[in-house]
Design a protein around this motif. Structure first.
Motif, PDB file in Angstrom:
ATOM      1  N   PHE A 120       0.834  -1.197   0.000  1.00  0.00           N
ATOM      2  CA  PHE A 120       0.000   0.000   0.000  1.00  0.00           C
ATOM      3  C   PHE A 120       0.879   1.261   0.000  1.00  0.00           C
ATOM      4  CE2 PHE A 120      -2.334   3.290   2.393  1.00  0.00           C
ATOM      5  CZ  PHE A 120      -3.448   3.427   1.576  1.00  0.00           C
ATOM      6  N   LYS A 121       1.930   1.258   0.790  1.00  0.00           N
ATOM      7  CA  LYS A 121       2.834   2.411   0.855  1.00  0.00           C
ATOM      8  C   LYS A 121       3.495   2.663  -0.498  1.00  0.00           C
ATOM      9  CE  LYS A 121       7.159   3.941   2.942  1.00  0.00           C
ATOM     10  NZ  LYS A 121       8.271   3.588   3.842  1.00  0.00           N
ATOM     11  N   ASP A 122       3.985   1.601  -1.121  1.00  0.00           N
ATOM     12  CA  ASP A 122       4.664   1.752  -2.407  1.00  0.00           C
ATOM     13  C   ASP A 122       3.714   2.238  -3.489  1.00  0.00           C
ATOM     14  OD1 ASP A 122       6.954   0.907  -1.185  1.00  0.00           O
ATOM     15  OD2 ASP A 122       6.844  -1.145  -1.917  1.00  0.00           O
ATOM     16  N   MET A 123       2.508   1.715  -3.525  1.00  0.00           N
ATOM     17  CA  MET A 123       1.551   2.120  -4.559  1.00  0.00           C
ATOM     18  C   MET A 123       1.095   3.554  -4.346  1.00  0.00           C
ATOM     19  SD  MET A 123      -0.684  -1.384  -5.087  1.00  0.00           S
ATOM     20  CE  MET A 123      -1.701  -0.657  -6.380  1.00  0.00           C
ATOM     21  N   CYS A 124       0.848   3.942  -3.085  1.00  0.00           N
ATOM     22  CA  CYS A 124       0.453   5.328  -2.821  1.00  0.00           C
ATOM     23  C   CYS A 124       1.601   6.284  -3.153  1.00  0.00           C
ATOM     24  CB  CYS A 124       0.044   5.494  -1.360  1.00  0.00           C
ATOM     25  SG  CYS A 124      -1.548   4.752  -0.943  1.00  0.00           S
ATOM     26  N   GLY A 125       2.821   5.892  -2.789  1.00  0.00           N
ATOM     27  CA  GLY A 125       3.970   6.747  -3.069  1.00  0.00           C
ATOM     28  C   GLY A 125       4.201   6.958  -4.550  1.00  0.00           C
ATOM     29  N   SER A 126       3.872   5.949  -5.360  1.00  0.00           N
ATOM     30  CA  SER A 126       4.084   6.069  -6.800  1.00  0.00           C
ATOM     31  C   SER A 126       3.143   7.065  -7.453  1.00  0.00           C
ATOM     32  CB  SER A 126       3.922   4.697  -7.461  1.00  0.00           C
ATOM     33  OG  SER A 126       2.587   4.254  -7.352  1.00  0.00           O
ATOM     34  N   VAL A 127       2.043   7.432  -6.768  1.00  0.00           N
ATOM     35  CA  VAL A 127       1.105   8.419  -7.326  1.00  0.00           C
ATOM     36  C   VAL A 127       1.115   9.695  -6.488  1.00  0.00           C
ATOM     37  CG1 VAL A 127      -0.367   6.721  -8.443  1.00  0.00           C
ATOM     38  CG2 VAL A 127      -0.807   7.350  -6.063  1.00  0.00           C
ATOM     39  N   GLY A 128       2.156   9.877  -5.706  1.00  0.00           N
ATOM     40  CA  GLY A 128       2.333  11.134  -4.990  1.00  0.00           C
ATOM     41  C   GLY A 128       1.577  11.255  -3.692  1.00  0.00           C
ATOM     42  N   ILE A 129       1.201  10.156  -3.079  1.00  0.00           N
ATOM     43  CA  ILE A 129       0.464  10.195  -1.804  1.00  0.00           C
ATOM     44  C   ILE A 129       1.366   9.636  -0.711  1.00  0.00           C
ATOM     45  CG2 ILE A 129      -1.557   9.353  -0.545  1.00  0.00           C
ATOM     46  CD1 ILE A 129      -3.009   9.164  -3.222  1.00  0.00           C
ATOM     47  N   GLN A 130       1.461  10.377   0.399  1.00  0.00           N
ATOM     48  CA  GLN A 130       2.329   9.968   1.503  1.00  0.00           C
ATOM     49  C   GLN A 130       1.629   8.908   2.355  1.00  0.00           C
ATOM     50  OE1 GLN A 130       5.668  11.406   2.429  1.00  0.00           O
ATOM     51  NE2 GLN A 130       5.507   9.366   3.336  1.00  0.00           N
ATOM     52  N   ALA A 131       2.261   7.747   2.527  1.00  0.00           N
ATOM     53  CA  ALA A 131       1.743   6.680   3.378  1.00  0.00           C
ATOM     54  C   ALA A 131       2.900   6.093   4.163  1.00  0.00           C
ATOM     55  CB  ALA A 131       1.049   5.596   2.561  1.00  0.00           C
ATOM     56  N   ALA A 132       2.582   5.494   5.289  1.00  0.00           N
ATOM     57  CA  ALA A 132       3.621   4.910   6.136  1.00  0.00           C
ATOM     58  C   ALA A 132       3.120   3.608   6.741  1.00  0.00           C
ATOM     59  CB  ALA A 132       4.014   5.888   7.236  1.00  0.00           C
ATOM     60  N   ILE A 133       4.085   2.777   7.156  1.00  0.00           N
ATOM     61  CA  ILE A 133       3.778   1.497   7.809  1.00  0.00           C
ATOM     62  C   ILE A 133       3.779   1.709   9.317  1.00  0.00           C
ATOM     63  CG2 ILE A 133       4.516  -0.886   8.137  1.00  0.00           C
ATOM     64  CD1 ILE A 133       5.964  -0.692   5.447  1.00  0.00           C
ATOM     65  N   VAL A 134       2.744   1.226   9.969  1.00  0.00           N
ATOM     66  CA  VAL A 134       2.621   1.334  11.423  1.00  0.00           C
ATOM     67  C   VAL A 134       2.718  -0.069  12.015  1.00  0.00           C
ATOM     68  CG1 VAL A 134       1.217   2.138  13.344  1.00  0.00           C
ATOM     69  CG2 VAL A 134       1.124   3.335  11.147  1.00  0.00           C
ATOM     70  N   ASN A 135       3.629  -0.259  12.935  1.00  0.00           N
ATOM     71  CA  ASN A 135       3.774  -1.533  13.634  1.00  0.00           C
ATOM     72  C   ASN A 135       3.215  -1.405  15.046  1.00  0.00           C
ATOM     73  OD1 ASN A 135       5.360  -2.703  11.450  1.00  0.00           O
ATOM     74  ND2 ASN A 135       7.035  -1.388  12.170  1.00  0.00           N
ATOM     75  N   GLY A 136       2.598  -2.479  15.503  1.00  0.00           N
ATOM     76  CA  GLY A 136       2.038  -2.406  16.850  1.00  0.00           C
ATOM     77  C   GLY A 136       1.318  -3.668  17.257  1.00  0.00           C
ATOM     78  N   TYR A 137       0.411  -3.493  18.205  1.00  0.00           N
ATOM     79  CA  TYR A 137      -0.260  -4.610  18.863  1.00  0.00           C
ATOM     80  C   TYR A 137      -1.711  -4.743  18.409  1.00  0.00           C
ATOM     81  CZ  TYR A 137       3.586  -4.046  22.234  1.00  0.00           C
ATOM     82  OH  TYR A 137       4.808  -3.925  22.824  1.00  0.00           O
ATOM     83  N   THR A 138      -2.169  -5.960  18.318  1.00  0.00           N
ATOM     84  CA  THR A 138      -3.599  -6.271  18.276  1.00  0.00           C
ATOM     85  C   THR A 138      -3.830  -7.416  19.253  1.00  0.00           C
ATOM     86  OG1 THR A 138      -3.259  -7.797  16.425  1.00  0.00           O
ATOM     87  CG2 THR A 138      -3.967  -5.554  15.897  1.00  0.00           C
ATOM     88  N   LYS A 139      -5.053  -7.549  19.702  1.00  0.00           N
ATOM     89  CA  LYS A 139      -5.371  -8.573  20.698  1.00  0.00           C
ATOM     90  C   LYS A 139      -5.936  -9.804  19.997  1.00  0.00           C
ATOM     91  CE  LYS A 139      -6.385  -4.985  24.102  1.00  0.00           C
ATOM     92  NZ  LYS A 139      -7.408  -4.303  24.918  1.00  0.00           N
TER      93      LYS A 139
END
Length: 677
Positions: A120-139
């Motif tokens: 998702f980050k790579d595809m958004c970045g290729s069309v000029g949209i800033q995205a980032a990966i968030v790491n964390g917890y789920t239950k």
């Protein structure tokens, strides 16, 4: 079992995208809204030529070529990924270190959560949209409010549209993990009374509720390693997230959500990859000191990045300055210490889960044991009631036999006294009322006999009236109710155990499954009815019958006394004509009453057999219920074994993954030492 991709807060999320228009973003100041034609975007995102799906840049360009707004582009990309990329459930079960590139993800059409976010980050970045990966917890499905989270092993996305950040989880949006139907296995269980081994599968089913989720809803299920990614004006504490429920509600009631731009996120994204890893490692470990794995893994990524930049494949050595090598050595030591500690964390998690599961097992065993003991006591009480009913019945039969024996014996004696012909005997009996006997002792005996006979009839009538009123109006309906309660308990418990066999739940969310409070209440109700109604009735009946039997014995004794006096009167000719005839007439009258009493004693029989049959049915139901409880205990032991096998697999897989990284770190450390020398 709850799905691994489901959580308690999903109920709060609305399916607000499908079937119409969606109001996507709420501007914090102008209160403007951007309306998306979601159906049209979905429709266009479906028909993508295969040749455009091999490269993320080409695919993103094709998906967004007809859209000018960023929100339309993001939704088109997110929808395509969620509906075309399947979750790699097998890799998840094996706890693999999967780091595929976006091109590899498009080729295999499978991804883990981090790979969803990366694509998702790579595809958004290729069309000029800033995205980032968030790491964390789920239950997960086996997390409870008092548990400790040892790993942050989930990833999702954050995307910036018109200066505002928004949360998306494409892993959850793509589908969920469900229990397999296992129709054949369930048929075997039903036929041969076996147990099923639960199996799960991934089902790809688009869930738009996980696209553009409000931060105050997202925080119930997702907790990022970096607090800035919560998008809350006042970040939630990790302890509140672990507690869940009202702890999160309480926080949100004081600190509302925010959609405003977050400079901290912008600054973080501008940093280098190594700086991001180190900052996330430090902040994540500070948030949750029980999670050493996130710190060790992120420091390993930083170490690996430095290693790749200085490794010379021709000489198989590191070419770097001493300062650079020392930096690598520091990262290696921090990563190694943290990862070795994470092995202890995994072992501690396994021990905690074992203790938790063992506590469930003991609680269910103790609860079932209590129910079994209560059933055994009630069954013993039913047996005692049966014994009392049998005693009442035997006493009744003994009374009848005593009356019958007395009548046969005394009838022969009475015939010897009655030497008159039939006509004279009838006249004597009629005249006996007019002529008073001269023997005072005989007169008193006859009066006593009449008095006892009358009392005997009164007690007999009271006994029969007691039976008629109590049995028909109270005892029978109440005892039928008790029998229905025991039968209903057996049926309900069988359904629970049969359901366990077909859909074995590895964890408990409802205490009623363990304690079965409903059964205790139901059994207590049946016990109280039986104790109050049957015990009281039987004891009263037994006392009345004993009193009646004593009267009857006294009556028979007085008849014996009368016959002895009549024997003496035979020698006294002066009184025979009057006294003898009178006494014989009274005797005939009282003897008829005795015959009537005997017949009515027979009428008292019948209810005993009916009550005994009901009590026997209750005992049978209770014994069968006890057997079902033992079956429930065996299933609980089976559940505990299977759950610990599942937790053992997680521990072994996680430790194996860590040991693999530790081996790589050891190899790098040797090369660092060689380069430093």
């Amino acid at each position: 079992m709850r799905c691994l991709f489901q959580s308690k807060a999903i109920v709060l999320l609305k399916y607000f995208l499908i079937g119409g228009l969606i109001v996507l973003f709420e501007e914090s100041k102008a209160q403007d809204t951007l309306v998306l034609d979601t159906l049209e975007i979905y429709k266009q995102s479906k028909s993508i030529p295969q040749s455009f799906t091999k490269n993320p840049i080409t695919l993103a360009t094709y998906l967004t070529q007809n859209y000018k707004r960023d929100d339309q582009k993001v939704l088109s990309i997110a929808y395509w990924i969620a509906t075309n990329i399947q979750y790699n459930y097998q890799a998840f079960k094996q706890r693999l270190l999967s780091e595929k590139t976006s091109v590899e993800i498009l080729r295999s059409k499978k991804a883990l959560s981090h790979e969803y976010a990366q694509l998702f980050k790579d595809m958004c970045g290729s069309v000029g949209i800033q995205a980032a990966i968030v790491n964390g917890y789920t239950k997960g499905f086996d997390f409870f409010s008092k548990d400790t989270l040892y790993r942050a092993e989930h990833s999702w996305s954050i995307v910036q549209i018109n200066g505002h950040w928004h949360l998306i989880d494409l892993t959850y949006a793509s589908g969920r993990i469900e229990c397999q139907q296992q129709v054949f296995a369930k048929g075997i269980v039903k036929l041969f009374n076996g147990r099923i081994i639960p199996r799960f599968k991934y089902v790809q089913k688009f869930n738009p509720a996980w696209l553009f989720v409000a931060p105050d809803e997202f925080i119930f299920t997702h907790f990022p390693n970096l607090k800035r990614y919560q998008l809350l004006k006042q970040p939630l504490a990790f302890e509140a997230y672990q507690a869940g429920g009202w702890a999160i509600h309480s926080h949100l009631s004081w600190f509302p959500k925010t959609y405003q731009s977050n400079p901290a996120i912008d600054a973080f994204i501008q940093q280098s990859k190594i700086e991001q890893w180190l900052l996330e490692a430090q902040e994540a470990h500070a948030i949750n000191s029980s999670n050493h794995q996130v710190k060790g893994y992120l420091y390993y990524l930083a170490l690996d990045s430095l290693f790749r930049a200085t490794y010379d494949p021709q000489t198989s050595a590191l070419i770097a300055s001493k300062r650079y090598l020392q930096r690598m050595a520091d990262y290696a030591n921090i990563a190694e210490i943290a990862l070795r500690q994470s092995v202890e964390d995994n072992n501690q998690e396994y021990k905690n889960k074992m203790a938790q599961s063992w506590a469930w097992k003991k609680r269910l065993f103790d609860s079932n044991r209590g129910h079994i003991q209560q059933l055994q006591k009630r069954s013993q009480k039913n047996t005692e009631q049966e014994a009392l009913i049998v005693k009442i019945e035997n006493d009744n039969l003994n009374s009848q036999q005593l009356v019958e024996k007395h009548l046969r014996h005394k009838k022969r004696q009475r015939v010897r006294f009655n030497n008159m012909d039939k006509a004279n005997s009838e006249i004597a009996i009629q005249n006996s009322i007019i002529h008073a006997p001269r023997n005072v002792l005989l007169h008193q005996t006859l009066d006593s006999l009449e008095e006892v006979a009358n009392a005997l009839m009164v007690q007999k009538d009271s006994l029969l009236q007691f039976l008629d009123e109590k049995i028909q109006e109270i005892i029978y309906p109440k005892e039928q109710l008790v029998m229905h309660i025991h039968r209903g308990n057996l049926k309900a418990l069988r359904q629970i155990v049969d359901q366990k066999k077909l859909a074995l739940s590895l964890v408990y969310e409802d205490a009623q499954v363990l304690d079965k409070g409903w059964f205790k209440k139901s059994l207590s109700r049946a016990d109280s009815i039986n104790k109050v109604i049957i015990d009281t009735f039987l004891l009263t009946l037994y006392q009345k019958q004993l009193a009646s039997q004593k009267r009857m014995q006294l009556y028979c004794k007085l008849i014996d006394n009368q016959l002895e006096l009549l024997q003496k009167e035979r020698s006294r000719k002066t009184q025979r004509a009057n006294t003898l005839q009178y006494s014989i007439g009274v005797f005939v009258n009282l003897e008829n009453k005795l015959l009537q009493y005997k017949e009515q004693l027979k009428n008292c029989l019948g209810f005993q057999q009916r009550l005994i049959r009901w009590l026997e049915n209750e005992i049978q139901y209770m014994h069968q219920t006890i057997q079902v409880f033992w079956s429930d205990n065996r299933l609980e032991h089976y559940r505990h074994v299977k759950y610990m096998e599942y937790r053992q697999h997680i521990r072994q897989a996680e430790n194996a993954k860590i040991h693999l990284i530790l081996q790589k770190i050891t190899k790098i450390k040797r090369m660092i030492i060689a380069a430093q020398s």
